[in-house]
Design a protein around this motif. Structure first.
Motif, mmCIF file in Angstrom:
data_model
loop_
_atom_site.group_PDB
_atom_site.id
_atom_site.type_symbol
_atom_site.label_atom_id
_atom_site.label_comp_id
_atom_site.label_asym_id
_atom_site.label_seq_id
_atom_site.Cartn_x
_atom_site.Cartn_y
_atom_site.Cartn_z
ATOM 1 N N THR A 10 -4.214 -11.486 -10.125
ATOM 2 C CA THR A 10 -3.522 -10.971 -8.833
ATOM 3 C C THR A 10 -3.403 -9.645 -9.112
ATOM 4 O O THR A 10 -2.929 -9.105 -10.066
ATOM 5 C CB THR A 10 -2.265 -11.901 -8.409
ATOM 6 O OG1 THR A 10 -2.796 -13.162 -8.227
ATOM 7 C CG2 THR A 10 -1.903 -11.325 -7.213
ATOM 8 N N ARG A 11 -3.682 -8.900 -8.009
ATOM 9 C CA ARG A 11 -3.310 -7.624 -7.813
ATOM 10 C C ARG A 11 -1.887 -7.298 -7.054
ATOM 11 O O ARG A 11 -1.566 -8.060 -5.928
ATOM 12 C CB ARG A 11 -4.273 -6.809 -7.003
ATOM 13 C CG ARG A 11 -3.731 -5.386 -6.610
ATOM 14 C CD ARG A 11 -4.527 -4.730 -5.547
ATOM 15 N NE ARG A 11 -4.028 -3.311 -4.972
ATOM 16 C CZ ARG A 11 -4.239 -2.900 -3.812
ATOM 17 N NH1 ARG A 11 -5.032 -3.467 -3.068
ATOM 18 N NH2 ARG A 11 -3.613 -1.769 -3.387
ATOM 19 N N TYR A 12 -0.903 -6.851 -7.759
ATOM 20 C CA TYR A 12 0.319 -6.347 -7.056
ATOM 21 C C TYR A 12 0.584 -4.938 -6.718
ATOM 22 O O TYR A 12 -0.097 -4.090 -7.283
ATOM 23 C CB TYR A 12 1.487 -6.604 -7.934
ATOM 24 C CG TYR A 12 1.408 -8.148 -8.764
ATOM 25 C CD1 TYR A 12 2.149 -9.087 -7.857
ATOM 26 C CD2 TYR A 12 0.422 -8.482 -9.519
ATOM 27 C CE1 TYR A 12 2.088 -10.427 -8.383
ATOM 28 C CE2 TYR A 12 0.618 -9.845 -10.190
ATOM 29 C CZ TYR A 12 1.339 -10.890 -9.247
ATOM 30 O OH TYR A 12 1.069 -12.283 -9.798
ATOM 31 N N GLU A 13 0.825 -4.808 -5.313
ATOM 32 C CA GLU A 13 1.083 -3.339 -4.748
ATOM 33 C C GLU A 13 2.395 -3.062 -4.310
ATOM 34 O O GLU A 13 2.789 -3.815 -3.529
ATOM 35 C CB GLU A 13 -0.221 -2.992 -3.844
ATOM 36 C CG GLU A 13 -0.109 -1.628 -3.539
ATOM 37 C CD GLU A 13 0.878 -1.188 -2.481
ATOM 38 O OE1 GLU A 13 1.780 -0.268 -2.610
ATOM 39 O OE2 GLU A 13 0.801 -1.716 -1.069
ATOM 40 N N ALA A 14 3.077 -2.152 -5.100
ATOM 41 C CA ALA A 14 4.445 -1.840 -4.516
ATOM 42 C C ALA A 14 4.432 -0.431 -5.011
ATOM 43 O O ALA A 14 5.457 0.130 -5.426
ATOM 44 C CB ALA A 14 5.579 -2.589 -5.498
ATOM 45 N N VAL A 36 6.135 -4.658 -10.820
ATOM 46 C CA VAL A 36 6.095 -5.978 -10.057
ATOM 47 C C VAL A 36 5.087 -6.566 -10.720
ATOM 48 O O VAL A 36 5.480 -7.873 -11.107
ATOM 49 C CB VAL A 36 5.943 -5.763 -8.759
ATOM 50 C CG1 VAL A 36 5.365 -7.073 -7.927
ATOM 51 C CG2 VAL A 36 7.016 -4.762 -7.966
ATOM 52 N N ARG A 92 6.738 -8.140 -13.614
ATOM 53 C CA ARG A 92 8.065 -9.099 -13.463
ATOM 54 C C ARG A 92 7.433 -10.436 -13.016
ATOM 55 O O ARG A 92 7.957 -11.583 -13.549
ATOM 56 C CB ARG A 92 8.955 -8.672 -12.187
ATOM 57 C CG ARG A 92 9.698 -9.564 -11.618
ATOM 58 C CD ARG A 92 10.586 -8.999 -10.637
ATOM 59 N NE ARG A 92 11.326 -9.810 -9.705
ATOM 60 C CZ ARG A 92 12.314 -10.552 -9.854
ATOM 61 N NH1 ARG A 92 12.825 -10.422 -11.049
ATOM 62 N NH2 ARG A 92 12.874 -11.639 -8.880
ATOM 63 N N GLU A 93 6.374 -10.459 -12.303
ATOM 64 C CA GLU A 93 5.534 -11.831 -11.864
ATOM 65 C C GLU A 93 5.033 -12.300 -13.175
ATOM 66 O O GLU A 93 4.812 -13.636 -12.905
ATOM 67 C CB GLU A 93 4.710 -11.692 -10.723
ATOM 68 C CG GLU A 93 5.546 -10.955 -9.317
ATOM 69 C CD GLU A 93 5.660 -11.565 -8.242
ATOM 70 O OE1 GLU A 93 5.268 -12.838 -8.195
ATOM 71 O OE2 GLU A 93 6.108 -11.214 -7.303
ATOM 72 N N ARG A 103 7.553 -14.218 -14.662
ATOM 73 C CA ARG A 103 8.040 -15.598 -14.159
ATOM 74 C C ARG A 103 7.062 -16.560 -14.190
ATOM 75 O O ARG A 103 7.305 -17.735 -14.419
ATOM 76 C CB ARG A 103 7.987 -15.067 -12.557
ATOM 77 C CG ARG A 103 8.409 -16.318 -11.832
ATOM 78 C CD ARG A 103 9.476 -15.809 -10.538
ATOM 79 N NE ARG A 103 8.611 -15.150 -9.579
ATOM 80 C CZ ARG A 103 9.256 -14.445 -8.862
ATOM 81 N NH1 ARG A 103 10.612 -14.481 -8.600
ATOM 82 N NH2 ARG A 103 8.795 -13.653 -7.902
ATOM 83 N N ALA A 104 5.671 -16.155 -14.328
ATOM 84 C CA ALA A 104 4.846 -17.075 -14.812
ATOM 85 C C ALA A 104 4.977 -17.880 -15.983
ATOM 86 O O ALA A 104 4.677 -19.213 -16.360
ATOM 87 C CB ALA A 104 3.129 -16.515 -14.515
ATOM 88 N N ALA A 136 8.212 -20.087 -15.910
ATOM 89 C CA ALA A 136 8.024 -21.270 -15.115
ATOM 90 C C ALA A 136 6.905 -22.157 -15.646
ATOM 91 O O ALA A 136 6.900 -23.203 -15.425
ATOM 92 C CB ALA A 136 7.150 -20.903 -13.736
ATOM 93 N N GLN A 167 14.649 -7.453 -9.277
ATOM 94 C CA GLN A 167 13.911 -6.630 -8.167
ATOM 95 C C GLN A 167 14.935 -6.393 -7.100
ATOM 96 O O GLN A 167 15.746 -7.090 -6.501
ATOM 97 C CB GLN A 167 12.837 -7.503 -7.751
ATOM 98 C CG GLN A 167 11.773 -6.619 -6.546
ATOM 99 C CD GLN A 167 10.554 -7.410 -6.157
ATOM 100 O OE1 GLN A 167 10.398 -8.497 -6.888
ATOM 101 N NE2 GLN A 167 9.604 -6.833 -5.479
ATOM 102 N N GLY A 168 14.855 -5.046 -6.355
ATOM 103 C CA GLY A 168 15.321 -4.771 -5.301
ATOM 104 C C GLY A 168 14.657 -4.327 -4.229
ATOM 105 O O GLY A 168 13.608 -3.480 -4.612
ATOM 106 N N SER A 187 11.069 -0.016 -3.160
ATOM 107 C CA SER A 187 11.038 -1.119 -4.211
ATOM 108 C C SER A 187 11.771 -0.666 -5.540
ATOM 109 O O SER A 187 11.420 0.449 -5.810
ATOM 110 C CB SER A 187 9.574 -1.379 -4.486
ATOM 111 O OG SER A 187 9.101 -1.910 -3.111
#
Lengths: 388, 388
Positions: A78-82, A89, A92-93, A96-97, A100, A241-242, A378
């Motif tokens: 997955t591409r994350y764009e912030a 980000v 961070r994800e 989380r993966a 989880a 994250q904020g 972000s």
């Protein structure tokens, strides 16, 4: 919740590499991270990829699967764009993966190619991190909006261009010897003050450069690390994250970055540490003023108190809290989508003791990374610790 | 692992709305979802936002915080970009955030604005979902690459343009009465066969339209739903993601979509169901051939066996497995970044019984959503079930 380790890190040279596509840059950084980890490509279960401007500057969206393919990994991606926090980000994800239980091994990273365009086009692409309707159309560019923040800071708390210059001097000094850094030359306060103005009160040497590059880290569950005897002494213990409104005009305060405070509060709580526990930090110094704002938002200083930190030597390599021992965005460089995981890679090397500035923090046990998007609409903060 | 419910759904009208920015479209869909859920804005802890082409067509990146702001939510927000699977990925990561205990309430959604540009520019922006170096530069557009897949399918398994036409006829019929659908007119097989060719063997009525729109869903933990007495009878029980190489030339087989199979296998395993358990499905029919490929990849049919499904009435509203009761991308429309969560919204309404076609599946308990990016280099599959 599964505990997460940083099993390996990789980075390309940061600098002008206009002939290389983002995918090629990422392939190098990712392969480096996997080699550093000693983890086979076949064990990677997810690729979390940060990229900001690919659609605008390379005509390339959908870059997640492309990054996995370039790396030679057959896994979802997955591409994350912030904006400038894209790979923060992604990291961070990825964390989380693993937490989880969805993956035991994740490659998180990012890349950006910017220098193949002329500066006007690059500046326009970067401006899409701001509010296009309310800032971009008014002609605001990133030096401009950060100059507004610096001006607001000076007005509210005091401070001078010379205070800011010490941030640049420190970070250029820290980059000396970093094999990946775009700049490996020291600058003086006079150099910074005499540099051409970019957006008053910021000059050219208050700004990070335009950079091509990539970085990557391998994340692995503690169970995987144990089972495969991977040498991964650094754990990710905190993630936060904020968010904030994109347009400066919509904010209550131009000289504070509450998104970073929110991210930091969450990360500290997650890790069970306080700012006083942090031994070394990489913060998002896209402009010199940004480092000052970050140090305050992260709780290292009160509001208005960080402006003199570099000048007083508190954040230099010999100070009580060395900040941006990599050289930071300012001197290592800022390949936008690659910056977040570059910070993680640098801190991991510092905690492991194989960093060019590791001798500055021989006993460091707790490290903090702060990655920001746009004018900190972000923010992502992570805490890394030497595992028991 | 925390169980996840769909607490509310929202969608704008799909169609040509060239004067509306993506943020405005998303604000409407998100507000609708929160109102449907009866969940206050202040309880939203994360916004997962899908958008594909904003940087190229609106000059707007960093759209996560912008979407949260438009919705009036003060929470961290991330933009996910996986071409046409952008909000499917956003939904998946929103589910993961709730499952991991990082948030009790997430708004997942997406938006796209496309019709304000001329078709050539829109087509160019959409082509950035393919491999720019190896497909885009060769002039490949999306009708072109899907035509190659259709041609490969016909060559390997047989089938005719008339078989595909029945997919379009079915989906247009299903859209009749959908208040959000771009097209609310029936078409005949003759209409489809006589439509202007787009890329042989595909004609204009084999293709989904260019659409502006947004969709959103509210995800909530089972604990939150119980505590706040939220009426949320639909649970997310399965989630899976798959990836493939971007360029068709790099693939072993043009008439199969293994990324969708991988995503489906993971989602079925996660939910503990099989294809035979699925009562109703929304699949990614950007072109008529795409629905055929999806039905096979998802395990509803063997390879080469789904081409006649619509023609035989097996996937029509009165068939054994109604597919795309919303009208699908083909007739509801395809606002790229909004499509994934639009599918979830439609299926949730079908399972709750408040969908315009709910009478077609009065006893449905298990629903499947299949959202694909590009030529299925990204695929996301979710299983929804009526909670006990």
């Amino acid at each position: 919740m599964h505990s997460v380790r940083v099993a390996g890190v990789g980075s390309t040279q940061f600098g002008k590499q206009p002939e290389r596509a983002s995918r090629d840059l990422f392939a190098e950084a990712g392969a480096g991270a996997l080699a550093d980890a000693g983890v086979p490509h076949a064990d990677v279960e997810f690729v979390a990829y940060g990229n900001f401007a690919g659609e605008a500057v390379e005509g390339q969206g959908h870059a997640g699967p492309l990054a996995a393919d370039a790396l030679g990994v057959d896994a979802p991606a997955t591409r994350y764009e912030a904006a400038c926090a894209s790979s923060g980000v992604a990291f961070r994800e990825g964390v989380r993966a693993v937490r989880a239980g969805d993956a035991d091994v994740v490659v998180a990273g990012g890349a950006e190619r910017l220098s193949h365009l002329d500066t006007a086009h690059t500046t326009e692409a970067l401006a899409s991190a701001a509010d296009e309707l309310w800032e971009g159309r008014a002609g605001a560019t990133f030096p401009g909006v950060y100059a507004l923040m610096a001006d607001a800071y000076f007005g509210e708390y005091g401070g001078t261009r010379e205070d800011l210059a010490h941030v640049a001097v420190k970070n250029h000094a820290n980059a000396m010897g970093n094999p990946h850094a775009q700049f490996q030359r020291e600058v003086t306060v006079a150099d910074v003050l005499d540099a051409p103005p970019v957006a008053d009160p910021l000059g050219l040497l208050d700004a990070c450069p335009i950079t091509d590059g990539a970085s990557a880290v391998v994340l692995a569950s503690e169970a995987y690390v144990a089972e495969h005897d991977v040498d991964a002494p650094v754990a990710v213990t905190g993630s936060g994250q904020g968010g904030d409104r994109l347009a400066l005009a919509d904010r209550a305060h131009l000289a504070r970055t509450p998104a970073a405070s929110a991210a930091a509060d969450a990360a500290y709580a997650d890790a069970g540490v306080t700012p006083a526990d942090v031994d070394v930090a990489e913060v998002h110094d896209c402009f010199t003023i940004a480092e000052v704002l970050a140090l305050e938002a992260l709780g290292f200083y009160g509001h208005g108190d960080a402006i003199g930190a570099a000048r007083a030597g508190e954040t230099t390599r010999d100070g009580r809290l060395p900040v941006n021992l990599s050289g930071g965005l300012k001197a290592k460089g800022h390949p936008v989508g690659a910056t977040g995981t570059s910070q993680i890679a640098e801190l991991t090397a510092l905690l492991r003791g194989d960093h060019h500035n590791a001798d500055a923090v021989p006993d460091a046990e707790v490290a903090l990374a702060h990655n920001a998007g746009g004018t900190v609409a972000s923010a992502v903060v992570h805490v890394l610790e030497v595992a028991e």
